[in-house]
Scaffold this active site. Structure first.
Site, PDB file in Angstrom:
ATOM      1  N   GLY A   1       0.867  -1.173   0.000  1.00 38.19           N
ATOM      2  CA  GLY A   1       0.000   0.000   0.000  1.00 38.19           C
ATOM      3  C   GLY A   1       0.901   1.218   0.000  1.00 38.19           C
ATOM      4  O   GLY A   1       1.085   1.913  -1.008  1.00 38.19           O
ATOM      5  N   ARG A   2       1.522   1.422   1.163  1.00 38.01           N
ATOM      6  CA  ARG A   2       2.418   2.554   1.362  1.00 38.01           C
ATOM      7  C   ARG A   2       3.465   2.690   0.253  1.00 38.01           C
ATOM      8  O   ARG A   2       3.696   3.778  -0.264  1.00 38.01           O
ATOM      9  CB  ARG A   2       3.154   2.345   2.699  1.00 38.01           C
ATOM     10  CG  ARG A   2       3.974   3.525   3.175  1.00 38.01           C
ATOM     11  CD  ARG A   2       4.735   3.140   4.446  1.00 38.01           C
ATOM     12  NE  ARG A   2       3.878   2.500   5.439  1.00 38.01           N
ATOM     13  CZ  ARG A   2       3.116   3.144   6.307  1.00 38.01           C
ATOM     14  NH1 ARG A   2       3.118   4.453   6.321  1.00 38.01           N
ATOM     15  NH2 ARG A   2       2.361   2.481   7.161  1.00 38.01           N
TER      16      ARG A   2
ATOM     17  N   ARG B   1      -1.194  11.037  10.768  1.00 36.89           N
ATOM     18  CA  ARG B   1      -0.067  10.161  11.154  1.00 36.89           C
ATOM     19  C   ARG B   1       0.841  10.728  12.235  1.00 36.89           C
ATOM     20  O   ARG B   1       1.191  10.007  13.174  1.00 36.89           O
ATOM     21  CB  ARG B   1       0.744   9.735   9.920  1.00 36.89           C
ATOM     22  CG  ARG B   1      -0.076   8.911   8.916  1.00 36.89           C
ATOM     23  CD  ARG B   1       0.764   8.334   7.798  1.00 36.89           C
ATOM     24  NE  ARG B   1       1.603   7.247   8.259  1.00 36.89           N
ATOM     25  CZ  ARG B   1       2.901   7.335   8.466  1.00 36.89           C
ATOM     26  NH1 ARG B   1       3.544   8.450   8.194  1.00 36.89           N
ATOM     27  NH2 ARG B   1       3.569   6.307   8.917  1.00 36.89           N
TER      28      ARG B   1
ATOM     29  N   TYR C   1       0.554   8.198  15.235  1.00 33.05           N
ATOM     30  CA  TYR C   1       1.662   7.241  15.328  1.00 33.05           C
ATOM     31  C   TYR C   1       2.965   7.913  15.726  1.00 33.05           C
ATOM     32  O   TYR C   1       4.007   7.265  15.722  1.00 33.05           O
ATOM     33  CB  TYR C   1       1.915   6.569  13.975  1.00 33.05           C
ATOM     34  CG  TYR C   1       0.741   5.868  13.339  1.00 33.05           C
ATOM     35  CD1 TYR C   1       0.129   4.775  13.949  1.00 33.05           C
ATOM     36  CD2 TYR C   1       0.272   6.275  12.093  1.00 33.05           C
ATOM     37  CE1 TYR C   1      -0.920   4.120  13.327  1.00 33.05           C
ATOM     38  CE2 TYR C   1      -0.780   5.619  11.468  1.00 33.05           C
ATOM     39  CZ  TYR C   1      -1.370   4.534  12.098  1.00 33.05           C
ATOM     40  OH  TYR C   1      -2.402   3.897  11.470  1.00 33.05           O
TER      41      TYR C   1
ATOM     42  N   CYS D   1      -7.883  22.492  17.721  1.00 29.48           N
ATOM     43  CA  CYS D   1      -7.787  22.851  19.135  1.00 29.48           C
ATOM     44  C   CYS D   1      -7.442  21.646  19.998  1.00 29.48           C
ATOM     45  O   CYS D   1      -8.302  21.106  20.704  1.00 29.48           O
ATOM     46  CB  CYS D   1      -9.088  23.508  19.586  1.00 29.48           C
ATOM     47  SG  CYS D   1      -9.119  25.222  19.091  1.00 29.48           S
ATOM     48  N   GLU D   2      -6.226  21.189  19.887  1.00 32.39           N
ATOM     49  CA  GLU D   2      -5.676  20.097  20.698  1.00 32.39           C
ATOM     50  C   GLU D   2      -4.182  20.337  20.741  1.00 32.39           C
ATOM     51  O   GLU D   2      -3.575  20.626  19.711  1.00 32.39           O
ATOM     52  CB  GLU D   2      -5.904  18.739  20.016  1.00 32.39           C
ATOM     53  CG  GLU D   2      -7.334  18.391  19.771  1.00 32.39           C
ATOM     54  CD  GLU D   2      -7.821  17.199  20.597  1.00 32.39           C
ATOM     55  OE1 GLU D   2      -7.024  16.669  21.418  1.00 32.39           O
ATOM     56  OE2 GLU D   2      -8.972  16.831  20.411  1.00 32.39           O
TER      57      GLU D   2
HETATM   58  C1  LIG Z   1      -2.809  -2.336   5.431  1.00 37.06           C
HETATM   59  C2  LIG Z   1      -2.664  -3.625   4.749  1.00 37.06           C
HETATM   60  C3  LIG Z   1      -1.718  -3.790   3.735  1.00 37.06           C
HETATM   61  C4  LIG Z   1      -0.770  -2.705   3.278  1.00 37.06           C
HETATM   62  O1  LIG Z   1       0.177  -2.338   4.203  1.00 37.06           O
HETATM   63  P1  LIG Z   1       1.339  -1.313   3.737  1.00 37.06           P
HETATM   64  O2  LIG Z   1       2.181  -1.185   4.941  1.00 37.06           O
HETATM   65  O3  LIG Z   1       0.683  -0.039   3.367  1.00 37.06           O
HETATM   66  O4  LIG Z   1       2.052  -1.930   2.593  1.00 37.06           O
HETATM   67  C5  LIG Z   1      -1.676  -5.008   3.076  1.00 37.06           C
HETATM   68  N1  LIG Z   1      -2.506  -6.022   3.424  1.00 37.06           N
HETATM   69  C6  LIG Z   1      -3.421  -5.899   4.405  1.00 37.06           C
HETATM   70  C7  LIG Z   1      -4.310  -7.036   4.727  1.00 37.06           C
HETATM   71  C8  LIG Z   1      -3.532  -4.704   5.096  1.00 37.06           C
HETATM   72  O5  LIG Z   1      -4.439  -4.595   6.075  1.00 37.06           O
END
Ligand SMILES: *Cc1c(COP(=O)(O)O)cnc(C)c1O
Length: 427
Positions: free
Chosen positions: A284-285, A320, A324, A351-352
């Site tokens: 994803g990232r 984020r 995190y 406002c935090e």
């Molecule tokens: C969030 C997620 C990903 C992607 O994670 P990344 O760190 O963004 O690569 C892949 N598979 C599942 C099941 C997820 O929940």
């Protein structure tokens, strides 16, 4: 420094061939600015690195990182598949043009109606619990239906505790020691279980923790193959490949990452005589993080007990840092060549007191009116934003070879209450 930063001849931040200061002027701030070419490049580098070592390889983009329709469409056109974690993500993917067989649904704590909906959309279901398996068998016809299971490989990794998704504290997946029994149960119910999935965490920069996931997932898959007689069509090792957020971190050596992990995968296939299942990964990232910059404008500079640079966005825009404690590199897009002269806090407009994008951050002589670029904002940026403090959601702009297109209008005040109503007795 491995961060994705480009500067033009005006010493302004360049995003995909467009000038960040011009974009801020034309479209206002806060605005997420997405670089189309970078998304395509990230996808292709990722796909080639792994398919070089194992041609039966597919990328399932974890769209919870960024579900902007243009981003999804770009990846659809590249031939990517989708990892969806909610019925809404399945719906969006279908709408964009992904066929059901290009969508793997990994939900958790899913209702019967949601299971049926996802099945009716044609997505492949990746089951997270015995409960979901039994309920699925009641709401759809299980006969011959291809499904997979998410297992807990008992190893976890990630940039923050909240992002570690394997191990005894994790809510995800079926237990390693119940896997054989669960696959047998699925067969008895009439299903055709052909996949295994794991996802250990997020933000992983070296191959080592990932190797642990491959090893333990493959040991579980091997056992299920041998003891429950399952012939796997795919094994999916989830996402988690990281990107550098700080100037000190390095980019992942994708070729090495692929070589090491595919090598281990193949070894395990041979050890358990599992044939040639397709290897899935779910970045994803990695695909979207560094393809997007959040542009904000400095509206006030305050010398209090500390020096605060105040901007027109907050954790409702980019969660984020507050959620995190994540580092996001921040540049003064208006003067990229200016030397660092001070360490300041960069604060949002919520406002935090936890609403800070950075503490003690080296910055140049920032002035009110300057446009700042918050880098690596493409993953878990807009998708985690909210209307907290009754702030409208930010705009999103896609840059393609220097051309800008608004791909999401900035919300208006009217949008804030569009779905609410006041009952008659209060009118
Ligand atoms: C969030 C997620 C990903 C992607 O994670 P990344 O760190 O963004 O690569 C892949 N598979 C599942 C099941 C997820 O929940």
């Amino acid at each position: 420094m491995d961060l994705n930063i480009k500067v033009n001849d005006k010493n302004h931040l360049d995003i995909g061939g467009a000038d960040a200061v011009d974009i801020a002027e034309e479209f206002g701030t806060p605005t997420y600015v997405i670089d189309e070419a970078r998304i395509r490049d990230n996808y292709n580098r990722f796909y080639s690195a792994f398919s070089k070592y194992y041609p039966d390889f597919k990328v399932f983009y974890a769209c919870k990182a960024n579900t902007n329709l243009a981003v999804m469409k770009i990846l659809e056109s590249e031939g990517c598949c989708i990892d969806a974690v909610s019925p809404g993500e399945v719906y969006t993917s279908k709408m964009i043009g992904f066929s059901g067989d290009r969508i793997l649904f990994t939900g958790n704590n899913i209702t019967n109606d949601e299971l049926k909906f996802v099945h009716d959309q044609g997505a492949v279901l990746n089951i997270d619990s015995v409960s979901a398996l039994k309920r699925l068998s009641k709401v759809v016809d299980p006969e011959g239906l291809k499904i997979s299971f998410r297992v807990n490989p008992m190893v976890g990794a990630g940039h923050h505790d909240h992002c570690i998704t394997g191990g005894v504290m994790s809510k995800f997946g079926i237990m390693d020691n119940e896997a054989v029994e669960v696959y047998e149960m699925a067969k008895e119910l009439g299903f055709n279980p052909i996949g295994m999935h794991s996802h250990i965490g997020s933000g992983i920069l070296d191959p080592e923790p990932f190797k642990l996931a491959i090893e333990s997932t493959m040991d579980i898959a091997g056992k299920v193959h041998q003891e429950a007689g399952i012939d796997f069509e795919f094994v999916d090792f989830g996402g988690g490949v990281g990107v550098p957020y700080t100037p000190e971190e390095n980019v992942v050596d994708l070729d090495k990452f692929a070589e090491v992990n595919v090598g281990l995968f193949k070894e395990k296939l041979e050890q358990y005589d599992m044939g040639n299942p397709t290897m899935y990964l779910e970045p994803g990232r990695f695909i979207v993080a560094d393809a997007c910059v959040l542009l904000v404008t400095v509206n006030s500079i305050k010398q209090s007990y500390r020096k605060f640079i105040g901007v027109d966005a907050g954790f409702h825009t980019l969660l984020r840092p507050a959620m995190y404690d994540s580092y996001h590199h921040i540049v003064d897009a208006s003067k990229m060549d200016a030397p660092m002269t001070q360490e300041v806090d960069i604060a949002g407009n919520v406002c935090e007191s936890g609403d800070l994008f950075a503490r003690d951050r080296p910055m140049p002589d920032v002035e009110e009116g300057d446009v700042l670029g918050i880098l690596n904002a493409g993953a878990y940026g807009f998708t985690m934003s909210s209307n907290y403090n009754s702030r409208p959601l930010a705009a999103e702009v896609l840059v393609t070879d220097g051309e800008c297109n608004v791909v999401r209008e900035r919300q208006t005040f009217e949008d804030l209450y569009a779905q609410q109503s006041i009952p008659p007795h209060l009118k």
